[in-house]
Write an enzyme that holds these catalytic residues in place. Structure first.
Site, PDB file in Angstrom:
ATOM      1  N   THR A 142      27.912  29.314  30.438  1.00 49.63           N
ATOM      2  CA  THR A 142      27.003  30.261  30.066  1.00 49.63           C
ATOM      3  C   THR A 142      26.590  31.483  31.064  1.00 49.63           C
ATOM      4  O   THR A 142      26.334  31.143  32.157  1.00 49.63           O
ATOM      5  CB  THR A 142      25.837  29.860  29.324  1.00 49.63           C
ATOM      6  OG1 THR A 142      24.814  30.827  29.144  1.00 49.63           O
ATOM      7  CG2 THR A 142      24.950  28.927  30.577  1.00 49.63           C
ATOM      8  N   ASP A 144      24.484  33.168  30.836  1.00 44.51           N
ATOM      9  CA  ASP A 144      23.023  33.315  30.703  1.00 44.51           C
ATOM     10  C   ASP A 144      22.381  32.403  31.755  1.00 44.51           C
ATOM     11  O   ASP A 144      21.114  32.330  32.050  1.00 44.51           O
ATOM     12  CB  ASP A 144      22.285  32.896  29.485  1.00 44.51           C
ATOM     13  CG  ASP A 144      22.801  33.863  28.238  1.00 44.51           C
ATOM     14  OD1 ASP A 144      22.854  34.992  28.454  1.00 44.51           O
ATOM     15  OD2 ASP A 144      22.806  33.460  27.043  1.00 44.51           O
ATOM     16  N   MET A 190      22.599  42.185  29.617  1.00 37.07           N
ATOM     17  CA  MET A 190      22.393  40.927  28.824  1.00 37.07           C
ATOM     18  C   MET A 190      21.542  40.064  29.287  1.00 37.07           C
ATOM     19  O   MET A 190      20.840  40.157  30.586  1.00 37.07           O
ATOM     20  CB  MET A 190      23.797  40.252  28.476  1.00 37.07           C
ATOM     21  CG  MET A 190      24.858  41.095  27.487  1.00 37.07           C
ATOM     22  SD  MET A 190      26.193  40.003  27.407  1.00 37.07           S
ATOM     23  CE  MET A 190      26.834  40.947  25.630  1.00 37.07           C
ATOM     24  N   LEU A 298      31.014  44.644  28.244  1.00 28.40           N
ATOM     25  CA  LEU A 298      32.016  45.075  29.540  1.00 28.40           C
ATOM     26  C   LEU A 298      31.683  44.054  30.552  1.00 28.40           C
ATOM     27  O   LEU A 298      32.497  43.614  31.283  1.00 28.40           O
ATOM     28  CB  LEU A 298      31.687  46.236  29.807  1.00 28.40           C
ATOM     29  CG  LEU A 298      31.815  47.358  28.848  1.00 28.40           C
ATOM     30  CD1 LEU A 298      31.820  48.846  29.799  1.00 28.40           C
ATOM     31  CD2 LEU A 298      33.201  47.454  28.269  1.00 28.40           C
TER      32      LEU A 298
END
Lengths: 420, 420
Positions: A142, A144, A190, A298
């Site tokens: 991930t 994240d 993000m 991107l």
């Protein structure tokens, strides 16, 4: 024990290095012919198992499997499809077992984030209750970086490197233009729920004060007055200001800044984008000329600037998943264990899927400066090793020579299945 | 002839390789001590000359000048300040001559786009009429690739490479997610007046049809019905669609798509951004899940993925400017002359500043497909060589080791000057 087939699937948002994990699984499985016959990959993740769309990875050219190490995206297709509880999605779980039985599959490698580790755990539970033995191993992934137990998650290091390099370059650009033109640059990254990626952008700021100057984290309640004051101070001091904002930045009442009522000419709510919202605040409040960028896909596709550390770890975790499986482990996820920061050293460990599932690791408060607008030295010490080393893809005619696999399917043996 | 000092300045929007041209000028000047004493660089472009803020480049470490070859941004500062006609800005032009006299400067190297070549030309005219001899040489630079006479402009090739690599990667990302998630990805690129950068993104689409699928050029009047039909067809055929849109895309009446009346919650017009506008059209018209990115400064600062061809040409043009000057040329701009496409070969030429000034080179219509949504083979043949070769900067701790110069100023000799 006879050899069985293995199933491998990619799940959720893809990363610059998830295919390196795939290569780790596929190449390592080939080293254990006494345990594993073939690796079947799910077309579009777990959907491939449910719909019996199985890709026979043994029919790919070995050079193409090797090329997965430097190819971004999900080479077999990924999906956003969360298997719910065993009660709610019983038919789906039973279908998985049916497909596994039909294709002699006894190894399940699931490459994903928290949700996927939860699914892998449920499959392992079902396997026990249905008395059909399947070895279930999660492969972490991930951007994240919010998986527990592992020091970091594959994908994050490369995204971290991309955002740090990008804001370094853009900050130098705005610095050189600021005497007569743009004074403020805003870059959106993000991280809807945690500020790991935003924090990584802070690595670009070194003692030369190149930027970024301000980071807006999801973990810190946004205060427009404090923010504009900080921008104003920075422009007065340096002549310019470079800002990184997480898509997850929000007001004290929990509203995302990105949902600040931006509408088009027809009154339709405009899709996301916190960077233009923040830029507008600065323009309205301070009158500076601003520029803004939104990295979006991107950043998570940018294998051209992948972190060597990240690529190595992604491969190592795919390999470790297979090693663990053939050594008899089950319902575990291999992890990265940091053993030293200076020099950076890491080794492999593993954690039970039961513990990993659905836990989100947040950015610790002591990684964020007291004023909430930057990272601390602790954050820097943690983050810096993860972006180290370059691992460039080969190029042909000026473009990365990424591989597209043949993806030949295994013949179906079962009737069609309708998702509930 | 005795030796004199030279003045060098960077002008307008910076590029990933404008500093490579600076290195070409500075290192080459040092090879002609019989002609050129020192190179003084303007702090913030031409403003440095007007305000007598002159950086003595001879006080920089040679390794730092060498590092300019791989450092993006404008190392000496740039500016958006256009000198108007000799009548309107006479005081400014006379001030330039005064500063040049005071600091024994007889060479003027101006590194910029069309406007800057015009300024260099005017300075050369003034030099004649004021009977103070200055050799004026333009050094071409613009990511917009719209300078005439030169086959291409330094800066463009690297931006072209960045956008082609970025859309390649993002297109692969959306392809792997499209079965259950995002179907359409939109990437906005620069080019307010010409579609050169947007066209370059088309290089990513090869026979494997990875994307982009659609390009929106400033040169083609936007028709929403045709566009949405093209998106719909593409999604039906491939399962996903990848789109590149130029910030200069506009309606038949000349309005930019980016100015489509997007307002924030307070009714303030929202700053630019054509990508969210296009994305909203698709969402409203076709209902697809979309993602969008805005490259903005990231594209023109992205030295990490610079084109080797571009870097070499930028340096060669800086060098050529000095070579021409010491050979006695004046009021010219060195140019790139393409001598062969297969293999790609180029040499240097030069054009009179009088002809270069203020001419904009548009994307030829035969570089755009008949339906207006893609590039042709002619475009590909022209563009492809410009992105070839990689020229990576060195890295330290995971980040490019870009140089920040000391920028030591020469002592002032004149009273302050107030810009008109």
């Amino acid at each position: 024990m006879p050899a069985y087939n293995a199933f491998y699937a990619q799940s959720g948002g893809v990363t610059p290095v998830i295919n390196a994990s795939a290569a780790g699984v596929i190449q390592t499985a080939a080293q254990y012919p006494e345990h594993i016959k073939k690796v079947y990959a799910g077309q579009d993740g777990i959907l491939g198992a449910l719909q019996e769309e199985l890709i026979d990875t043994s029919l790919e050219a070995p050079a193409d499997i090797e090329a997965l190490k430097y190819t971004p995206s999900g080479a077999f297709g990924s999906c956003r499809y969360k298997l719910k509880s065993l009660e709610e999605h019983r038919a789906e779980y039973e279908r998985l077992i049916a497909v596994f039985k039909a294709h002699d599959i006894r190894y399940f490698f699931y490459n994903g984030g928290g949700d996927s580790q939860d699914t892998a755990y449920k499959v392992s539970q079902l396997s026990e209750s249905m008395d059909f033995p399947i070895t279930c191993i999660g492969v972490p992934k991930t951007i994240d970086n919010d998986l527990p137990f592992t020091d970091c998650s594959p994908g994050f290091g490369s995204v971290a490197k991309y955002v740090a390099v990008s804001i370094l370059e853009a900050s130098m650009d705005v610095a050189s233009m600021s005497s007569t033109s743009t004074k403020v640059f805003v870059m959106e990254v993000m991280g809807r729920h945690a500020g790991w990626i935003a924090a990584a952008a802070g690595l670009a700021a070194d003692q030369r004060e190149l930027g970024p100057d301000i980071i807006l984290f999801p973990e810190i309640e946004f205060n427009q007055t404090d923010f504009l004051q900080k921008v104003d101070e920075t422009v007065k001091r340096k002549g310019h200001c470079s800002i990184v904002v997480s898509e997850g930045a929000k007001y004290p009442d929990g509203r995302f800044l990105a949902d600040s009522g931006v509408k088009d000419a027809f009154g339709h709510a405009q899709l996301g984008g916190v960077a233009p919202v923040v830029t507008n605040m600065i323009k309205q409040g301070l009158g500076h000329k601003c520029h803004w960028a939104v990295c979006d896909y991107l950043q998570r596709a940018a294998r051209h600037i992948g972190s060597k550390t990240d690529v190595e770890q992604a491969y190592a975790l795919g390999k470790a998943a297979v090693d663990l499986a053939v050594q008899g482990a089950n319902a575990v996820m291999p992890t990265i264990v940091r053993t030293s920061n200076g020099p950076y050293q890491w080794t492999l460990g593993h954690a039970p899927l039961a513990d990993v599932a659905n836990v989100e690791e947040k950015l610790p408060r002591d990684y964020i400066s007291d004023d909430g607008f930057f990272i601390t030295e602790s954050a820097r010490a943690y983050l810096s090793p993860l972006i180290q080393g370059e691992d460039y893809p080969p190029y042909t005619r000026g473009l990365p020579n990424y591989v597209i696999l043949r993806k030949q399917k295994v013949g179906k043996k079962l009737p069609d299945f309708k998702l509930s």
